[in-house]
Design a protein around this motif. Structure first.
Motif, short mmCIF file in Angstrom:
data_model
loop_
_atom_site.label_atom_id
_atom_site.label_comp_id
_atom_site.label_asym_id
_atom_site.label_seq_id
_atom_site.Cartn_x
_atom_site.Cartn_y
_atom_site.Cartn_z
N ILE A 1 3.70 -14.07 1.88
CA ILE A 1 3.90 -13.19 2.48
C ILE A 1 4.80 -13.92 3.80
CG2 ILE A 1 3.53 -11.22 4.72
CD1 ILE A 1 1.11 -10.19 2.10
N PRO A 2 5.71 -13.67 4.65
CA PRO A 2 5.89 -14.28 5.90
C PRO A 2 4.93 -13.94 6.94
CG PRO A 2 8.19 -13.47 4.78
CD PRO A 2 6.78 -13.13 3.99
N ASN A 3 4.57 -15.04 7.75
CA ASN A 3 3.42 -14.82 8.81
C ASN A 3 4.63 -14.28 9.54
OD1 ASN A 3 1.89 -16.89 8.09
ND2 ASN A 3 2.97 -18.52 9.10
N ASP A 4 5.14 -14.02 9.77
CA ASP A 4 5.78 -13.19 10.79
C ASP A 4 5.92 -10.95 10.40
OD1 ASP A 4 6.88 -15.00 12.78
OD2 ASP A 4 9.14 -14.66 12.15
N LEU A 5 5.84 -11.14 8.93
CA LEU A 5 5.60 -10.28 8.46
C LEU A 5 4.46 -8.80 7.85
CD1 LEU A 5 8.65 -9.53 5.38
CD2 LEU A 5 8.69 -9.00 8.23
N ALA A 6 3.28 -10.53 8.00
CA ALA A 6 2.10 -10.50 7.54
C ALA A 6 1.38 -9.37 8.08
CB ALA A 6 1.15 -11.36 7.65
N ALA A 7 1.35 -9.41 9.26
CA ALA A 7 0.41 -7.67 10.71
C ALA A 7 0.83 -6.81 10.12
CB ALA A 7 0.50 -8.19 11.72
N GLY A 8 1.22 -6.57 9.83
CA GLY A 8 2.36 -5.38 8.89
C GLY A 8 2.22 -5.03 7.38
N ILE A 9 2.15 -5.75 6.74
CA ILE A 9 2.46 -5.71 5.41
C ILE A 9 0.64 -5.24 5.07
CG2 ILE A 9 2.18 -7.14 2.97
CD1 ILE A 9 5.27 -8.02 4.34
N THR A 10 -0.48 -6.43 5.87
CA THR A 10 -1.61 -6.33 5.32
C THR A 10 -2.28 -4.58 5.86
OG1 THR A 10 -2.08 -7.78 6.88
CG2 THR A 10 -1.91 -8.99 5.44
N GLN A 11 -1.62 -4.36 6.94
CA GLN A 11 -2.28 -3.46 7.49
C GLN A 11 -1.38 -2.23 6.25
OE1 GLN A 11 -3.57 -2.20 10.68
NE2 GLN A 11 -3.28 0.44 9.69
N GLN A 12 -0.64 -2.48 5.63
CA GLN A 12 -0.30 -0.76 5.43
C GLN A 12 -1.01 -0.94 3.80
OE1 GLN A 12 3.94 -3.06 3.85
NE2 GLN A 12 4.63 -0.48 4.61
N ILE A 13 -1.19 -2.50 3.45
CA ILE A 13 -2.31 -3.18 2.38
C ILE A 13 -3.61 -1.68 2.54
CG2 ILE A 13 -3.69 -4.56 0.52
CD1 ILE A 13 -1.55 -5.83 1.14
N GLN A 14 -4.44 -1.93 3.88
CA GLN A 14 -5.10 -1.38 4.15
C GLN A 14 -5.21 -0.38 4.26
OE1 GLN A 14 -6.15 -3.62 8.02
NE2 GLN A 14 -6.05 -5.34 7.45
N VAL A 15 -4.55 0.34 4.89
CA VAL A 15 -3.54 2.37 4.75
C VAL A 15 -4.16 2.23 2.89
CG1 VAL A 15 -2.44 3.99 4.86
CG2 VAL A 15 -2.85 2.02 6.70
N PHE A 16 -3.46 1.71 2.49
CA PHE A 16 -3.98 1.20 0.91
C PHE A 16 -4.77 1.79 0.00
CE2 PHE A 16 -3.01 0.68 -3.88
CZ PHE A 16 -2.67 2.17 -4.11
N GLU A 17 -6.10 0.68 -0.09
CA GLU A 17 -7.15 0.44 -0.16
C GLU A 17 -7.96 1.90 -0.14
OE1 GLU A 17 -6.90 -4.23 -0.92
OE2 GLU A 17 -7.44 -3.41 1.18
#
Length: 160
Positions: free
Chosen positions: A136-152
């Motif tokens: 995951i590009p660092n500039d996208l990491a916060a948004g993508i990991t947030q999506q993963i947390q919501v999904f989990e």
């Protein structure tokens, strides 16, 4: 005498460098065969390149598969294609194990990373562990990991 010693050292280092290069090529060939077998759904070749106790770590956090489990997942499929972009290989001091990281391209997922360990066996190099990830590009990491947390969290609550 110094001349003979220097000549001996030159030959020694030349042979050692050639041995590392040969082993690097052998490991790389094993990984190339692994990817080619997956692309053609040649599951006999694919799973023969794994040690009997191999582990495959997939992109999903729940994908930690031993060889029989991974085989049952893979065999009904038509395979998958990951094309090598870049690879780095290192060896343990005794030369009996190698680890690698590689960047791969996939039509559906784009850039992927494979990492793992190979072990020298009597039958050649075998993959003991393979781990496929989506960097995951660092500039996208916060948004993508947030999506993963919501999904989990939704999965824990029984929602989708």
């Amino acid at each position: 005498m110094r001349y003979l010693f220097a000549l001996f050292m030159l030959f020694h280092f030349s042979f050692a460098a050639q041995a590392v290069e040969d082993e690097t090529s052998a490991v790389s060939k094993t990984l190339d065969q692994y990817h080619a077998a997956a692309a053609s759904a040649d599951w006999d070749t694919y799973f023969d390149l794994l040690t009997e106790d191999a582990i495959f770590l997939g992109t999903d956090a729940g994908e930690r598969w031993d060889k029989p489990t991974f085989k049952s997942y893979a065999e009904p499929t038509d395979g998958w294609t990951y094309t090598l972009r870049e690879r780095h290989i290192n060896f343990t001091p005794d030369g009996n194990s190698a680890w690698f990281d590689e960047l791969l391209d996939n039509e559906k997922y784009g850039t992927s990373r494979g990492t793992g360990i190979l072990i020298r066996t009597n039958a050649g190099w075998k993959i003991s562990q393979y781990h496929l990830t989506f960097p995951i590009p660092n500039d996208l990491a916060a948004g993508i990991t947030q999506q993963i947390q919501v999904f989990e969290q939704q999965q824990k609550l029984g929602q989708k």
